[in-house]
Scaffold this active site. Structure first.
Site, PDB file in Angstrom:
ATOM      1  N   CYS A 118       0.782  -1.162  -0.138  1.00 22.26           N
ATOM      2  CA  CYS A 118       0.016  -0.152   0.009  1.00 22.26           C
ATOM      3  C   CYS A 118       0.679   1.290   0.152  1.00 22.26           C
ATOM      4  O   CYS A 118       0.711   2.300  -0.698  1.00 22.26           O
ATOM      5  CB  CYS A 118      -0.878  -0.075   1.253  1.00 22.26           C
ATOM      6  SG  CYS A 118      -1.933   1.246   1.453  1.00 22.26           S
ATOM      7  N   CYS A 215      -5.805  -2.834   7.540  1.00 25.33           N
ATOM      8  CA  CYS A 215      -7.083  -2.092   7.314  1.00 25.33           C
ATOM      9  C   CYS A 215      -8.501  -3.004   6.861  1.00 25.33           C
ATOM     10  O   CYS A 215      -9.367  -2.850   7.173  1.00 25.33           O
ATOM     11  CB  CYS A 215      -6.833  -0.755   6.439  1.00 25.33           C
ATOM     12  SG  CYS A 215      -6.528  -0.978   4.789  1.00 25.33           S
TER      13      CYS A 215
END
Length: 379
Positions: A118, A215
């Site tokens: 990410c 997440c």
């Protein structure tokens, strides 16, 4: 007048008011403090929050957008401190660049680290380009890592607080990105100092708990997310020993990781057994004694080199490495094979090293991060 006296706190030779900085705001206390601190110092702050995924898309829970609360918190901090804030929809990018690879890697028997991807493929790539499009002089984040100027330019160093250091997750930051990035929290000695700053600025997120999970994988339930992303992935098969003898059954390779001992459902044996290999094609979970988990040779690819000089030019050298984020660096020998491949020889064998994990390089004599690579084949 010495040159360093003309630089502002972000390293630019102009007043803060003439220095635009984009702050990547996750909605948590760390990035909120960065934004508030820079705003108080008089910088031209622009807050940007990325909506990366819809929680419902991952777990089929209608209307459960996990990003909603975080976006609200980031926007509220921007209002409190008086700077503009934007929300960018990066759901498609995040799914293609991070979530899909996570699912495919896990199904292939690897142990992926999506937080690194990410940073590499979304935050420090697309978001960084957005910051440039906004004519920002730099981009700041709430990561716990330090950027220091060395003889040959910007260097990456571990955070002052070893307990919060995030160097393992930022090893793939390129020299070009490092030139543009700033990490204002890296010098703090503890998270308590960050929360004290949040209280000083009167931020509504001062007591917000830290996120503990990936997440899009709430509660650490990898299998549930992968089954949603890749329907039919949890196919049953055999648990076998290293000689191929069937010891039990499993309900999907995705439920197991290298080094796992608990939850195998094959008790009653004289010695404990651990998952030593995952054979996805044969739908087998291979188990064996703990000593089979130990390895000293670690093959790497996708090398990102942050040290001085060329990666190949430096030849074989002694460094320190981390093959897991939770372990301290250990002594190793680095043997470059090409500009993007290398082999690490650990001076002391380590257990549980798995394809898909990162191996991060450190200078054994300082706090400097020298880069790293991806483990791509297990032994």
């Amino acid at each position: 007048m010495p040159l360093d006296q003309t630089l502002n706190s972000l390293g630019f030779a102009k007043p803060p008011a003439q220095t635009r900085v984009v702050v990547a705001m996750s909605g948590g206390v760390d990035s909120s403090v960065v934004a508030a601190q820079l705003a108080e110092e008089g910088y031209d702050v622009v807050g940007v929050t990325l909506q990366l995924y819809d929680h419902g898309a991952a777990l089929a829970k209608k209307g459960a957008c996990c990003a909603g609360r975080d976006i609200h918190d980031a926007r509220r901090v921007a209002e409190e401190m008086g700077f503009p804030h934007y929300v960018l929809d990066y759901e498609n990018t995040f799914r293609e660049a991070v979530m899909d690879e996570f699912a495919d890697s896990y199904l292939a028997g690897a142990t992926p680290v999506p937080c690194i991807r990410c940073n590499e493929r979304v935050k420090f790539k697309d978001l960084l380009e957005t910051a440039r499009d906004l004519d920002a002089d730099c981009m700041a984040t709430g990561h716990y890592i330090q950027r220091k100027m060395g003889a040959q330019g910007a260097e990456l160093h571990c955070a002052a607080d070893a307990a919060k250091d995030q160097s393992y997750f930022l090893f793939s930051t390129t020299p070009e990105q490092l030139d543009y990035l700033r990490f204002p929290l890296g010098h703090l000695k503890s998270k308590e100092e960050t929360r004290a700053l949040a209280a000083k600025y009167g931020l509504s997120v001062a007591d917000k708990p830290d996120s503990q999970d990936i997440c899009f994988v709430p509660n650490g339930n990898y299998a549930a997310v992968i089954e949603k992303l890749r329907p039919g992935a949890a196919e049953p098969g055999d648990i076998v020993d290293t000689d191929g003898r069937v010891l039990g059954q499993h309900n999907g390779v995705i439920h197991y990781t290298i080094g796992q001992r608990r939850g195998l459902g094959i008790g009653g044996l004289a010695d404990p057994l651990y998952v030593v290999k995952l054979d996805v094609a044969a739908r087998q979970v291979i188990v064996g004694p703990k000593d089979l988990l130990a390895t000293r040779k670690v093959p790497l690819r996708e090398i990102n080199w942050l040290g001085d000089g060329g990666f190949l030019a430096g030849g074989t050298r002694q460094i320190a490495v981390k093959c897991r984020s939770t372990k301290p660096p250990t002594d190793a020998i680095l043997r470059p094979i090409s500009e993007t491949e290398a082999e690490i020889e650990l001076l002391v064998a380590e257990e549980g090293i798995s394809p898909g994990q990162a191996c991060v390089f450190y200078d054994p004599d300082s706090t400097r991060v020298l880069g790293g690579g991806w483990i791509w084949r297990g032994y």
